[in-house]
Design a protein around this motif. Structure first.
Motif, PDB file in Angstrom:
ATOM      1  N   GLY A  61       5.817   0.054   9.700  1.00 16.02           N
ATOM      2  CA  GLY A  61       5.946   1.079   8.659  1.00 16.02           C
ATOM      3  C   GLY A  61       7.003   0.703   7.631  1.00 16.02           C
ATOM      4  O   GLY A  61       6.816   0.891   6.429  1.00 16.02           O
ATOM      5  N   SER A  62       8.126   0.144   8.103  1.00 14.38           N
ATOM      6  CA  SER A  62       9.193  -0.260   7.170  1.00 14.38           C
ATOM      7  C   SER A  62       8.752  -1.466   6.347  1.00 14.38           C
ATOM      8  O   SER A  62       9.001  -1.543   5.143  1.00 14.38           O
ATOM      9  CB  SER A  62      10.469  -0.611   7.946  1.00 14.38           C
ATOM     10  OG  SER A  62      10.975   0.543   8.585  1.00 14.38           O
ATOM     11  N   MET A  63       8.079  -2.408   7.010  1.00 12.52           N
ATOM     12  CA  MET A  63       7.647  -3.616   6.292  1.00 12.52           C
ATOM     13  C   MET A  63       6.598  -3.273   5.233  1.00 12.52           C
ATOM     14  O   MET A  63       6.660  -3.756   4.094  1.00 12.52           O
ATOM     15  CB  MET A  63       7.085  -4.641   7.285  1.00 12.52           C
ATOM     16  CG  MET A  63       6.761  -5.969   6.637  1.00 12.52           C
ATOM     17  SD  MET A  63       6.806  -7.335   7.806  1.00 12.52           S
ATOM     18  CE  MET A  63       5.507  -6.942   8.896  1.00 12.52           C
ATOM     19  N   LEU A  64       5.661  -2.409   5.576  1.00 13.88           N
ATOM     20  CA  LEU A  64       4.617  -2.041   4.614  1.00 13.88           C
ATOM     21  C   LEU A  64       5.205  -1.260   3.442  1.00 13.88           C
ATOM     22  O   LEU A  64       4.725  -1.389   2.305  1.00 13.88           O
ATOM     23  CB  LEU A  64       3.523  -1.204   5.302  1.00 13.88           C
ATOM     24  CG  LEU A  64       2.713  -1.921   6.384  1.00 13.88           C
ATOM     25  CD1 LEU A  64       1.644  -0.986   6.957  1.00 13.88           C
ATOM     26  CD2 LEU A  64       2.071  -3.199   5.846  1.00 13.88           C
ATOM     27  N   ALA A  65       6.219  -0.454   3.719  1.00 12.08           N
ATOM     28  CA  ALA A  65       6.852   0.301   2.628  1.00 12.08           C
ATOM     29  C   ALA A  65       7.436  -0.658   1.590  1.00 12.08           C
ATOM     30  O   ALA A  65       7.257  -0.472   0.384  1.00 12.08           O
ATOM     31  CB  ALA A  65       7.955   1.204   3.201  1.00 12.08           C
ATOM     32  N   VAL A  66       8.119  -1.701   2.079  1.00 13.71           N
ATOM     33  CA  VAL A  66       8.707  -2.669   1.142  1.00 13.71           C
ATOM     34  C   VAL A  66       7.600  -3.432   0.429  1.00 13.71           C
ATOM     35  O   VAL A  66       7.658  -3.658  -0.788  1.00 13.71           O
ATOM     36  CB  VAL A  66       9.658  -3.645   1.875  1.00 13.71           C
ATOM     37  CG1 VAL A  66      10.286  -4.604   0.876  1.00 13.71           C
ATOM     38  CG2 VAL A  66      10.751  -2.881   2.619  1.00 13.71           C
ATOM     39  N   LYS A  67       6.569  -3.805   1.182  1.00 18.42           N
ATOM     40  CA  LYS A  67       5.444  -4.535   0.567  1.00 18.42           C
ATOM     41  C   LYS A  67       4.859  -3.730  -0.597  1.00 18.42           C
ATOM     42  O   LYS A  67       4.620  -4.268  -1.680  1.00 18.42           O
ATOM     43  CB  LYS A  67       4.374  -4.777   1.642  1.00 18.42           C
ATOM     44  CG  LYS A  67       3.131  -5.506   1.160  1.00 18.42           C
ATOM     45  CD  LYS A  67       3.368  -6.973   0.985  1.00 18.42           C
ATOM     46  CE  LYS A  67       2.089  -7.702   0.571  1.00 18.42           C
ATOM     47  NZ  LYS A  67       2.405  -9.049   0.049  1.00 18.42           N
ATOM     48  N   ALA A  68       4.638  -2.436  -0.372  1.00 17.39           N
ATOM     49  CA  ALA A  68       3.995  -1.614  -1.399  1.00 17.39           C
ATOM     50  C   ALA A  68       4.909  -1.360  -2.592  1.00 17.39           C
ATOM     51  O   ALA A  68       4.442  -1.299  -3.737  1.00 17.39           O
ATOM     52  CB  ALA A  68       3.570  -0.277  -0.773  1.00 17.39           C
ATOM     53  N   ALA A  69       6.200  -1.222  -2.325  1.00 10.93           N
ATOM     54  CA  ALA A  69       7.138  -0.885  -3.414  1.00 10.93           C
ATOM     55  C   ALA A  69       7.652  -2.113  -4.157  1.00 10.93           C
ATOM     56  O   ALA A  69       8.242  -1.990  -5.236  1.00 10.93           O
ATOM     57  CB  ALA A  69       8.329  -0.103  -2.846  1.00 10.93           C
ATOM     58  N   LEU A  70       7.429  -3.298  -3.579  1.00 12.67           N
ATOM     59  CA  LEU A  70       8.032  -4.519  -4.124  1.00 12.67           C
ATOM     60  C   LEU A  70       7.759  -4.738  -5.618  1.00 12.67           C
ATOM     61  O   LEU A  70       8.698  -5.028  -6.378  1.00 12.67           O
ATOM     62  CB  LEU A  70       7.580  -5.723  -3.295  1.00 12.67           C
ATOM     63  CG  LEU A  70       8.385  -7.000  -3.436  1.00 12.67           C
ATOM     64  CD1 LEU A  70       9.873  -6.751  -3.256  1.00 12.67           C
ATOM     65  CD2 LEU A  70       7.888  -8.033  -2.423  1.00 12.67           C
ATOM     66  N   PRO A  71       6.507  -4.596  -6.071  1.00 11.95           N
ATOM     67  CA  PRO A  71       6.278  -4.837  -7.511  1.00 11.95           C
ATOM     68  C   PRO A  71       7.144  -3.928  -8.389  1.00 11.95           C
ATOM     69  O   PRO A  71       7.659  -4.372  -9.426  1.00 11.95           O
ATOM     70  CB  PRO A  71       4.781  -4.521  -7.687  1.00 11.95           C
ATOM     71  CG  PRO A  71       4.191  -4.716  -6.325  1.00 11.95           C
ATOM     72  CD  PRO A  71       5.256  -4.306  -5.359  1.00 11.95           C
ATOM     73  N   GLU A  72       7.327  -2.679  -7.972  1.00 11.16           N
ATOM     74  CA  GLU A  72       8.141  -1.751  -8.763  1.00 11.16           C
ATOM     75  C   GLU A  72       9.625  -2.082  -8.636  1.00 11.16           C
ATOM     76  O   GLU A  72      10.371  -2.006  -9.612  1.00 11.16           O
ATOM     77  CB  GLU A  72       7.885  -0.300  -8.312  1.00 11.16           C
ATOM     78  CG  GLU A  72       6.464   0.169  -8.552  1.00 11.16           C
ATOM     79  CD  GLU A  72       6.055   0.095 -10.033  1.00 11.16           C
ATOM     80  OE1 GLU A  72       6.935   0.329 -10.898  1.00 11.16           O
ATOM     81  OE2 GLU A  72       4.885  -0.206 -10.315  1.00 11.16           O
ATOM     82  N   LEU A  73      10.075  -2.461  -7.449  1.00 11.56           N
ATOM     83  CA  LEU A  73      11.490  -2.793  -7.247  1.00 11.56           C
ATOM     84  C   LEU A  73      11.864  -4.056  -8.032  1.00 11.56           C
ATOM     85  O   LEU A  73      13.002  -4.182  -8.517  1.00 11.56           O
ATOM     86  CB  LEU A  73      11.786  -2.984  -5.749  1.00 11.56           C
ATOM     87  CG  LEU A  73      11.667  -1.723  -4.886  1.00 11.56           C
ATOM     88  CD1 LEU A  73      11.765  -2.079  -3.402  1.00 11.56           C
ATOM     89  CD2 LEU A  73      12.744  -0.703  -5.251  1.00 11.56           C
ATOM     90  N   LYS A  74      10.908  -4.966  -8.161  1.00 11.03           N
ATOM     91  CA  LYS A  74      11.182  -6.175  -8.956  1.00 11.03           C
ATOM     92  C   LYS A  74      11.402  -5.824 -10.423  1.00 11.03           C
ATOM     93  O   LYS A  74      12.252  -6.412 -11.097  1.00 11.03           O
ATOM     94  CB  LYS A  74      10.006  -7.158  -8.831  1.00 11.03           C
ATOM     95  CG  LYS A  74      10.039  -7.962  -7.538  1.00 11.03           C
ATOM     96  CD  LYS A  74       8.739  -8.645  -7.275  1.00 11.03           C
ATOM     97  CE  LYS A  74       8.730 -10.086  -7.623  1.00 11.03           C
ATOM     98  NZ  LYS A  74       7.478 -10.746  -7.136  1.00 11.03           N
ATOM     99  N   LYS A  75      10.661  -4.853 -10.912  1.00 13.40           N
ATOM    100  CA  LYS A  75      10.809  -4.465 -12.330  1.00 13.40           C
ATOM    101  C   LYS A  75      12.177  -3.859 -12.606  1.00 13.40           C
ATOM    102  O   LYS A  75      12.725  -4.023 -13.692  1.00 13.40           O
ATOM    103  CB  LYS A  75       9.740  -3.422 -12.701  1.00 13.40           C
ATOM    104  CG  LYS A  75       8.331  -3.962 -12.785  1.00 13.40           C
ATOM    105  CD  LYS A  75       7.393  -2.815 -13.167  1.00 13.40           C
ATOM    106  CE  LYS A  75       5.970  -3.108 -12.755  1.00 13.40           C
ATOM    107  NZ  LYS A  75       5.109  -1.918 -12.731  1.00 13.40           N
TER     108      LYS A  75
END
Ligand SMILES: NC(=O)c1ccc[n+]([C@@H]2O[C@H](COP(=O)([O-])OP(=O)(O)OC[C@H]3O[C@@H](n4cnc5c(N)ncnc54)[C@H](O)[C@@H]3O)[C@@H](O)[C@H]2O)c1
Length: 279
Positions: free
Chosen positions: A121-135
């Motif tokens: 659950g924690s890994m998937l959360a980061v995976k999904a949010a990564l494109p936005e966090l990179k911005k």
């Protein structure tokens, strides 16, 4: 109480913000002036959160599904424009079920459920949010536990899962540097509605229902604290505050009443309880 605008105007997505520690974090971040998206599987909690006002947008979903995380990310960005901080709090417990007690017919499903929610659950959360966090050059705060550092904070399922979350945090802090910081909070025993694993027949159990739970927690730590969720929120606020933590990554804040400082129990202090509480 507020931290004087440390995270005002930030957009935060909190996975598992429905009750307990995550809910306290949602409420504190709103008080601080942040906008908060939430993913949680509890329909009741989602309804409650969506009645808190325009600063909270809660989405119902399961932290085990990447698609659900993506829905929460998209909804948060659509409403608030971006994501600056991702926090994961979703988790379940094993109520100290020992290896010997684990039924051989349920061990596979119990292991899968514990690791799917607590770790994947924690890994998937980061995976999904990564494109936005990179911005945004954003940051991540995961939730571990004292059980990610010491034995006895759960049975082998919970303890192994929390050691895995700690490993996930360190790996991601390395992989995502220098643009995204990844840290964690490790709460100690906290009076919440933390549920047991369904596969263990414990999904109806809540930590807060254990008789004398506050007293049981208090004697385990040097500060004799039985934490409530609000005790931990400042650790999340600090780690989320980009302006104050630009040199902090791969770091864990232990909010557990001082377990690290307990050391060896005194051999001359009488009873076991006296050994711990009398110091
Ligand atoms: N309570 C403690 O003593 C304690 C101690 C150390 C660490 N923790 C950790 O803190 C975190 C929060 O726990 P809590 O004590 O606040 O319990 P809690 O049950 O009150 O909060 C967990 C939240 O996660 C949600 N959730 C659970 N499974 C989910 C799933 N599959 N998908 C989406 N949402 C899900 C729940 O609905 C709830 O809102 C957990 O990771 C837990 O392991 C708790």
């Amino acid at each position: 109480m507020t931290s004087a605008g440390w995270i005002s105007d930030k957009v935060v997505l909190i996975v598992g913000g429905g009750t307990g520690i995550g809910r306290a974090v949602v409420e504190q971040f709103v008080t601080e002036g942040a906008s908060v998206g939430v993913l949680d599987r509890s329909p009741t909690a989602v309804t409650e959160l969506n009645s808190l006002g325009s600063a909270v947008l809660a989405v119902e979903g399961d932290a085990r599904n990447l698609a659900d995380h993506r829905v929460a990310v998209a909804a948060t960005v659509e409403r608030y424009g971006r994501i600056d901080v991702l926090i994961t709090c979703a988790g379940i417990f094993d109520y100290f079920t020992s290896l010997e007690e684990l039924d051989e017919n349920t061990i596979d499903s119990a292991f899968a459920e514990m690791f799917d929610i607590n770790v994947k659950g924690s890994m998937l959360a980061v995976k999904a949010a990564l494109p936005e966090l990179k911005k945004t050059g954003g940051n991540v705060v995961l939730t571990i536990s004292n059980a990610g550092f010491y034995p006895g904070g759960g049975g082998p399922l919970y303890t192994a899962s929390k050691f895995a979350v700690r490993g996930l945090m360190l790996q991601l802090s390395s992989e995502l540097a220098p643009h995204i910081r990844v840290n964690a909070v490790a709460p100690g025993g906290t009076v919440t509605a933390l549920r047991g694993a369904d596969a263990l027949g414990m999904s109806g159990q809540q930590l807060a229902d254990v008789p004398d739970i506050a007293d049981l927690i208090r004697v385990t730590n040097p500060l004799n604290v039985a934490s409530v969720p609000a005790d931990h929120v400042w650790a999340y606020v600090y780690l989320a505050s980009k302006e104050r933590t630009r040199s902090v990554t791969g770091c864990v804040i232990h909010s557990d009443g001082g377990l690290e400082s307990r050391g060896l129990v005194r051999l001359d202090a009488g009873s076991a309880a006296g050994d711990v509480t009398g110091r």
